[in-house]
Design a protein around this motif. Structure first.
Motif, PDB file in Angstrom:
ATOM      1  N   MET A  32      11.467 -11.572  -2.121  1.00 51.07           N
ATOM      2  CA  MET A  32      12.366 -10.313  -1.832  1.00 51.07           C
ATOM      3  C   MET A  32      13.864 -11.005  -1.207  1.00 51.07           C
TER       4      MET A  32
ATOM      5  N   GLY B   4       1.765  -4.894 -10.488  1.00 51.79           N
ATOM      6  CA  GLY B   4       1.805  -3.353  -9.782  1.00 51.79           C
ATOM      7  C   GLY B   4       3.333  -3.200  -9.631  1.00 51.79           C
ATOM      8  N   ASP B   5       3.722  -1.974  -9.152  1.00 51.56           N
ATOM      9  CA  ASP B   5       5.018  -1.600  -8.983  1.00 51.56           C
ATOM     10  C   ASP B   5       5.815  -2.742  -8.052  1.00 51.56           C
ATOM     11  N   GLY B   6       5.138  -3.488  -7.122  1.00 53.49           N
ATOM     12  CA  GLY B   6       5.807  -4.401  -6.420  1.00 53.49           C
ATOM     13  C   GLY B   6       6.361  -5.560  -7.083  1.00 53.49           C
ATOM     14  N   SER B   7       5.251  -5.896  -8.155  1.00 54.01           N
ATOM     15  CA  SER B   7       5.816  -7.252  -8.860  1.00 54.01           C
ATOM     16  C   SER B   7       7.000  -6.675 -10.022  1.00 54.01           C
TER      17      SER B   7
ATOM     18  N   ARG C 155       0.785 -13.157  -3.474  1.00 57.42           N
ATOM     19  CA  ARG C 155       1.971 -12.141  -3.164  1.00 57.42           C
ATOM     20  C   ARG C 155       2.884 -13.222  -2.523  1.00 57.42           C
ATOM     21  N   CYS C 156       4.329 -12.917  -2.794  1.00 52.61           N
ATOM     22  CA  CYS C 156       5.243 -14.079  -2.454  1.00 52.61           C
ATOM     23  C   CYS C 156       6.279 -13.335  -1.860  1.00 52.61           C
TER      24      CYS C 156
ATOM     25  N   GLY D 298      10.220  -7.188  -8.139  1.00 47.14           N
ATOM     26  CA  GLY D 298      10.693  -8.429  -8.502  1.00 47.14           C
ATOM     27  C   GLY D 298      11.451  -8.608  -9.822  1.00 47.14           C
TER      28      GLY D 298
HETATM   29  P1  ADP Z   1       1.728  -5.302  -6.863  1.00 50.25           P
HETATM   30  O1  ADP Z   1       2.720  -5.850  -7.740  1.00 50.25           O
HETATM   31  O2  ADP Z   1       0.166  -5.213  -7.180  1.00 50.25           O
HETATM   32  O3  ADP Z   1       2.437  -3.887  -6.540  1.00 50.25           O
HETATM   33  P2  ADP Z   1       2.792  -6.208  -4.353  1.00 50.25           P
HETATM   34  O4  ADP Z   1       3.317  -5.043  -3.797  1.00 50.25           O
HETATM   35  O5  ADP Z   1       1.994  -7.189  -3.401  1.00 50.25           O
HETATM   36  O6  ADP Z   1       1.906  -6.111  -5.379  1.00 50.25           O
HETATM   37  O7  ADP Z   1       4.202  -7.158  -5.019  1.00 50.25           O
HETATM   38  C1  ADP Z   1       3.777  -8.448  -5.437  1.00 50.25           C
HETATM   39  C2  ADP Z   1       4.870  -9.477  -5.320  1.00 50.25           C
HETATM   40  O8  ADP Z   1       6.152  -8.678  -5.847  1.00 50.25           O
HETATM   41  C3  ADP Z   1       5.421  -9.466  -4.041  1.00 50.25           C
HETATM   42  O9  ADP Z   1       4.469 -10.405  -3.321  1.00 50.25           O
HETATM   43  C4  ADP Z   1       6.900 -10.063  -4.087  1.00 50.25           C
HETATM   44  O10 ADP Z   1       6.670 -11.147  -4.465  1.00 50.25           O
HETATM   45  C5  ADP Z   1       7.186  -9.338  -5.429  1.00 50.25           C
HETATM   46  N1  ADP Z   1       8.012  -7.814  -4.824  1.00 50.25           N
HETATM   47  C6  ADP Z   1       7.547  -6.941  -4.434  1.00 50.25           C
HETATM   48  N2  ADP Z   1       8.616  -6.010  -3.903  1.00 50.25           N
HETATM   49  C7  ADP Z   1       9.466  -6.768  -4.101  1.00 50.25           C
HETATM   50  C8  ADP Z   1      11.005  -6.523  -3.987  1.00 50.25           C
HETATM   51  N3  ADP Z   1      11.514  -5.387  -3.552  1.00 50.25           N
HETATM   52  N4  ADP Z   1      11.895  -7.378  -4.580  1.00 50.25           N
HETATM   53  C9  ADP Z   1      11.263  -8.459  -5.063  1.00 50.25           C
HETATM   54  N5  ADP Z   1      10.574  -9.096  -5.152  1.00 50.25           N
HETATM   55  C10 ADP Z   1       9.199  -8.004  -4.807  1.00 50.25           C
END
Ligand code: ADP
Ligand code: F6P
Length: 329
Positions: free
Chosen positions: A84, A109-112, A79-80, A115
């Motif tokens: 953001m 996942g949706d967070g990735s 997680r980075c 990004g």
């Molecule tokens: P997942 O992908 O399993 O949902 P996370 O929600 O932790 O896991 O998201 C993984 C990574 O994606 C984060 O640590 C961050 O680096 C990036 N990320 C998440 N949300 C955003 C965003 N709104 N804008 C840019 N990068 C994001």
């Protein structure tokens, strides 16, 4: 179609967010499809961290040997939070361009995907997403890579807990993963014969649970399994056990399954899903597509706009929760 059709020469692949069994099978599929089509492919290490710190390495066919059966991710993940911020995304885009990487396959996942979408929109780097998360909480695809394995891992633990619950006439509260979603809980609950399933979308007051447990006992049940997702609020498994004890005098044991659900060799279903999606993702890039996720709906491969994937919420499995309740009589 070959890479010369789109003039694309080099792509990158990365895994991001929580690891999920089957991510390696997806990487294998992406790399082998890319190389077969004449593309160079870089493996970016540790998700967005690798992208901003320029940690990447070229991947070849033979690097993919013997990984289809392995849990975790050979590319590492993470997680980075920095990603953001726009300035870090620019840094990542500059690194990618310097490496000659024109397009990316994002497995996460949706967070990735948020990004990935930001990178594409702000810097014109083409991206295709593959949903890899044990939570299955990604809009636009019925299944995500790792979900089937996680459900089966949790289920095999619950089967063991059932033996001791039965021998001692006990109530067990089993907490499964799912910070923001109850897909693991609802599937495991039905497959494990749970009495109640508590998820972030299905909050049940303690009084109701106590009432149900008392009714069950009155009907002659001597042991019960309650499944709770870790995101269930208020109170997680230990708080729930304490509340049940206070209200009813019934002793409920707690078992938190935790990260074992994230590891282990992927099931056949997850390997097949990962192989299908990896192939489809590279084909989509070769066809010049971007800002999409490849997924499955009703068993068929689909392409869904990343914008929809990140802005819409997948509906929970209320029917499974009701089914578990109906069958636990
Ligand atoms: P997942 O992908 O399993 O949902 P996370 O929600 O932790 O896991 O998201 C993984 C990574 O994606 C984060 O640590 C961050 O680096 C990036 N990320 C998440 N949300 C955003 C965003 N709104 N804008 C840019 N990068 C994001
Ligand atoms: O998203 C997958 C998942 O395992 C969730 O079910 C859980 O809430 C979260 O990741 C745990 O994350 P971490 O391992 O970073 O604590």
């Amino acid at each position: 179609m070959t890479s010369t059709d789109t003039k694309m020469k080099k792509i990158g692949v990365y895994t991001s967010g929580g690891d999920a069994p089957g991510m390696n099978a997806a990487v294998r599929s992406v790399v082998r499809t890319a190389v077969t089509n004449g593309l160079e492919i870089m493996g970016i290490i540790q998700g967005y961290t690798g992208m901003i710190e320029n940690k990447m390495l070229p991947l070849q066919m033979r690097d993919m040997a013997n990984i289809i059966q392995r849990g975790g991710t050979i590319l590492k993940t993470g997680r980075c939070p920095e990603f953001m911020k726009p300035e870090y995304r620019k840094k990542a885009a500059d690194f990618l361009r310097a490496q000659g990487i024109e397009a990316l396959v994002c497995i996460g996942g949706d967070g990735s995907f948020r990004g990935a979408q930001a990178l594409a929109t702000e810097h014109g780097i083409r991206v295709v997403g593959i949903a890899g998360t044990i939570d299955n909480d990604v809009y636009g695809t019925d299944d995500t890579i790792g979900f089937d394995t996680a459900v089966n891992t949790a289920l095999s633990a619950i089967d063991k807990i059932r033996d001791t619950a039965d021998s001692h006439d006990r109530i067990f509260i089993v907490e499964v993963m799912g910070r923001n979603s109850g897909f693991i809980a609802s599937h495991v609950g039905v497959a494990g014969g749970a009495e109640e399933i508590l998820t972030p979308e299905n909050i049940i007051p303690v009084d109701k649970i106590v009432e149900k447990l008392k009714e069950s006992r009155a009907r002659g049940k001597t042991s019960s399994i309650l499944i709770t997702a870790e995101g269930q609020k208020p109170g997680r498994a230990y708080d729930l056990a304490e509340a049940i004890r206070k209200k009813s005098g019934l002793d409920a044991k707690v078992c938190i399954l935790g990260h074992q659900q994230r590891g282990g060799s992927p099931t056949a279903n997850d390997r097949i899903l990962a192989s299908r999606l990896g192939y489809a993702a590279v084909q989509a890039l070769l066809d010049g597509k971007s800002n999409i996720m490849v997924g499955v709906q009703y068993g068929r491969l689909v392409e869904v706009a990343l914008e929809d994937v990140i802005s819409k919420t997948k509906e929970g499995d209320k029917h499974l929760i009701q089914l578990a309740r109906a069958l636990s009589v």
